[in-house]
Scaffold this active site. Structure first.
Site, PDB file in Angstrom:
ATOM      1  N   TYR A   1     -12.673 -56.282 -54.231  1.00 57.74           N
ATOM      2  CA  TYR A   1     -11.652 -57.290 -53.981  1.00 57.74           C
ATOM      3  C   TYR A   1     -11.569 -57.575 -52.483  1.00 57.74           C
ATOM      4  O   TYR A   1     -11.537 -56.652 -51.668  1.00 57.74           O
ATOM      5  CB  TYR A   1     -10.291 -56.798 -54.480  1.00 57.74           C
ATOM      6  CG  TYR A   1      -9.360 -57.918 -54.874  1.00 57.74           C
ATOM      7  CD1 TYR A   1      -9.043 -58.148 -56.208  1.00 57.74           C
ATOM      8  CD2 TYR A   1      -8.826 -58.778 -53.924  1.00 57.74           C
ATOM      9  CE1 TYR A   1      -8.218 -59.190 -56.581  1.00 57.74           C
ATOM     10  CE2 TYR A   1      -8.004 -59.818 -54.272  1.00 57.74           C
ATOM     11  CZ  TYR A   1      -7.695 -60.024 -55.598  1.00 57.74           C
ATOM     12  OH  TYR A   1      -6.881 -61.069 -55.958  1.00 57.74           O
ATOM     13  N   SER A   2     -11.568 -58.844 -52.102  1.00 52.07           N
ATOM     14  CA  SER A   2     -11.410 -59.265 -50.718  1.00 52.07           C
ATOM     15  C   SER A   2     -12.526 -58.675 -49.855  1.00 52.07           C
ATOM     16  O   SER A   2     -13.691 -59.002 -50.055  1.00 52.07           O
ATOM     17  CB  SER A   2     -10.014 -58.896 -50.217  1.00 52.07           C
ATOM     18  OG  SER A   2      -9.714 -59.513 -48.986  1.00 52.07           O
ATOM     19  N   SER A   3     -12.237 -57.799 -48.924  1.00 55.12           N
ATOM     20  CA  SER A   3     -13.299 -57.161 -48.151  1.00 55.12           C
ATOM     21  C   SER A   3     -14.302 -56.480 -49.082  1.00 55.12           C
ATOM     22  O   SER A   3     -15.513 -56.508 -48.846  1.00 55.12           O
ATOM     23  CB  SER A   3     -12.706 -56.144 -47.173  1.00 55.12           C
ATOM     24  OG  SER A   3     -13.717 -55.486 -46.457  1.00 55.12           O
TER      25      SER A   3
ATOM     26  N   HIS B   1      -4.469 -65.335 -52.653  1.00 51.91           N
ATOM     27  CA  HIS B   1      -5.440 -64.267 -52.404  1.00 51.91           C
ATOM     28  C   HIS B   1      -5.181 -63.040 -53.264  1.00 51.91           C
ATOM     29  O   HIS B   1      -6.001 -62.131 -53.304  1.00 51.91           O
ATOM     30  CB  HIS B   1      -5.412 -63.888 -50.917  1.00 51.91           C
ATOM     31  CG  HIS B   1      -6.596 -63.065 -50.491  1.00 51.91           C
ATOM     32  ND1 HIS B   1      -7.897 -63.510 -50.603  1.00 51.91           N
ATOM     33  CD2 HIS B   1      -6.680 -61.818 -49.956  1.00 51.91           C
ATOM     34  CE1 HIS B   1      -8.716 -62.579 -50.159  1.00 51.91           C
ATOM     35  NE2 HIS B   1      -8.019 -61.545 -49.753  1.00 51.91           N
TER      36      HIS B   1
END
Length: 348
Positions: free
Chosen positions: A183-185, A331
């Site tokens: 997730y994300s990074s 996000h």
């Protein structure tokens, strides 16, 4: 081996600290920073609610961790990225056992990312979960340096590949069923791993990420007190390449590889103010090119909750590329472990 399909949908533990604010005191773009800060505030609030077991989506209950053993693994190779390794072993391992690498978001940890629901699926299907952890300032993974964007280049991606090797050496695993999600990074690193180690992973799922190589810089790899560099153009969705150029960026991470490529599942919200939505379309262009399929979807389906699912190259549960777009999604959104499991082939 126990079987039986279960609807395992879980909240993300967060996706949290705004990537553009980690380790920075000045801004290249004040407007982008303000939008990122606003999104980060909302994301941290959602993270706090999820941590307390409160719902952030009516249809999606918070998940707990599994009933097996969660341990810290200290010896897994040269570890050039300086990461920590944790693993989850269910009480009963399949023979051979699949392996799933689960990669946390900025500001997160392996412990935080246990709440995605992947451990309940591991309990049911008997696979090992590997949790890399970025211990540096900001707790983000390096998806920017040449070291990490090169196979065996001496960065975070190599450390994670070594974690997989350690698990494969310690347990009877299935080398053809190694998967990764983040997730994300962690999503950004997922796409890097699929490009740099195409022989290691059968498939991957990137939740709110960017294309592999999008965040590339000439900066050195981050250190314990040096966070990953800012790449505001990438995070802001301003990096625009042709599909062929995106594909070449991915293939350049392991230029000697000529074999099959891992399948890719992509997830993104249209109102993401941290890693902006244009990154979703660019990632679709990249991976359809890498996998040699048309960028025109084979099927497009409107799903409950505002999701649109498109499949590329083939229909069915395991196409070469599968993409989910959430209308109005920010996000932070729920990780659909069940949909990911079907794509991986871990739901039988």
């Amino acid at each position: 081996m126990r079987t039986g399909r279960r609807r395992l949908v879980a909240l993300t533990a967060g996706a949290a600290l705004a990537l553009g604010l980690v380790g920075c005191t000045t801004s290249d773009d004040a407007t982008t920073d303000r939008a990122t800060a606003d999104s980060a505030t909302a994301d941290r609030a959602a993270t706090d609610r999820a941590t307390r077991g409160e719902q952030t989506d009516e249809a999606t209950p918070a998940a707990t961790t599994g009933t097996g053993a969660f341990t810290h693994v200290f010896d897994f190779g040269s570890n050039p990225g300086g990461l920590s390794m944790y693993q989850y072993l269910p009480a009963e391992l399949a023979d051979p056992a699949p392996v799933v690498v689960a990669i946390h978001y900025c500001s997160g940890s392996a412990q935080d990312f246990r709440t995605t629901g992947i451990e309940q699926l591991a309990d049911s299907q008997g696979f090992v979960v590997v949790y890399p952890q970025a211990d540096r300032l900001g707790h983000c993974f390096d998806v920017s340096s040449t070291a990490s964007l090169t196979r065996d280049g001496g960065g975070d991606s190599q450390s994670i590949a070594q974690m997989v090797e350690q698990v494969q050496g310690a347990h009877h695993t299935d080398p053809g069923r190694v998967f990764v999600f983040g997730y994300s990074s962690g999503a950004m690193m997922t796409e890097v791993l699929l490009a740099a180690y195409p022989d290691v992973f059968a498939a991957g799922a990137a939740f709110a990420g960017v294309p592999a190589g999008c965040a590339a810089t000439s900066d050195p790899p981050p250190g314990p007190l040096r966070p990953v560099p800012r790449t505001p153009e990438c995070w802001g969705g301003q990096v625009d390449h042709t599909p062929q150029e995106w594909g070449d960026l991915a293939r350049a991470m392991d230029p000697a590889w000529t074999g099959p490529r891992p399948r890719v599942q992509l997830w993104h919200g249209t109102d993401d103010a941290v890693l902006l939505y244009p990154n979703f379309g660019e990632a679709v262009e990249q991976w359809t090119n890498v996998l040699g399929v048309s960028a025109e979807p084979v099927s497009t389906v409107e799903l409950d909750g505002g999701w649109t699912r498109t499949r590329y190259g083939a229909d069915g549960d395991q196409p070469p590329v599968e993409a989910f777009s959430l209308q109005g999604g920010t996000h932070t959104f729920a990780v659909d472990v069940a949909a990911m499991a079907r794509f991986f082939g871990l739901d039988d």
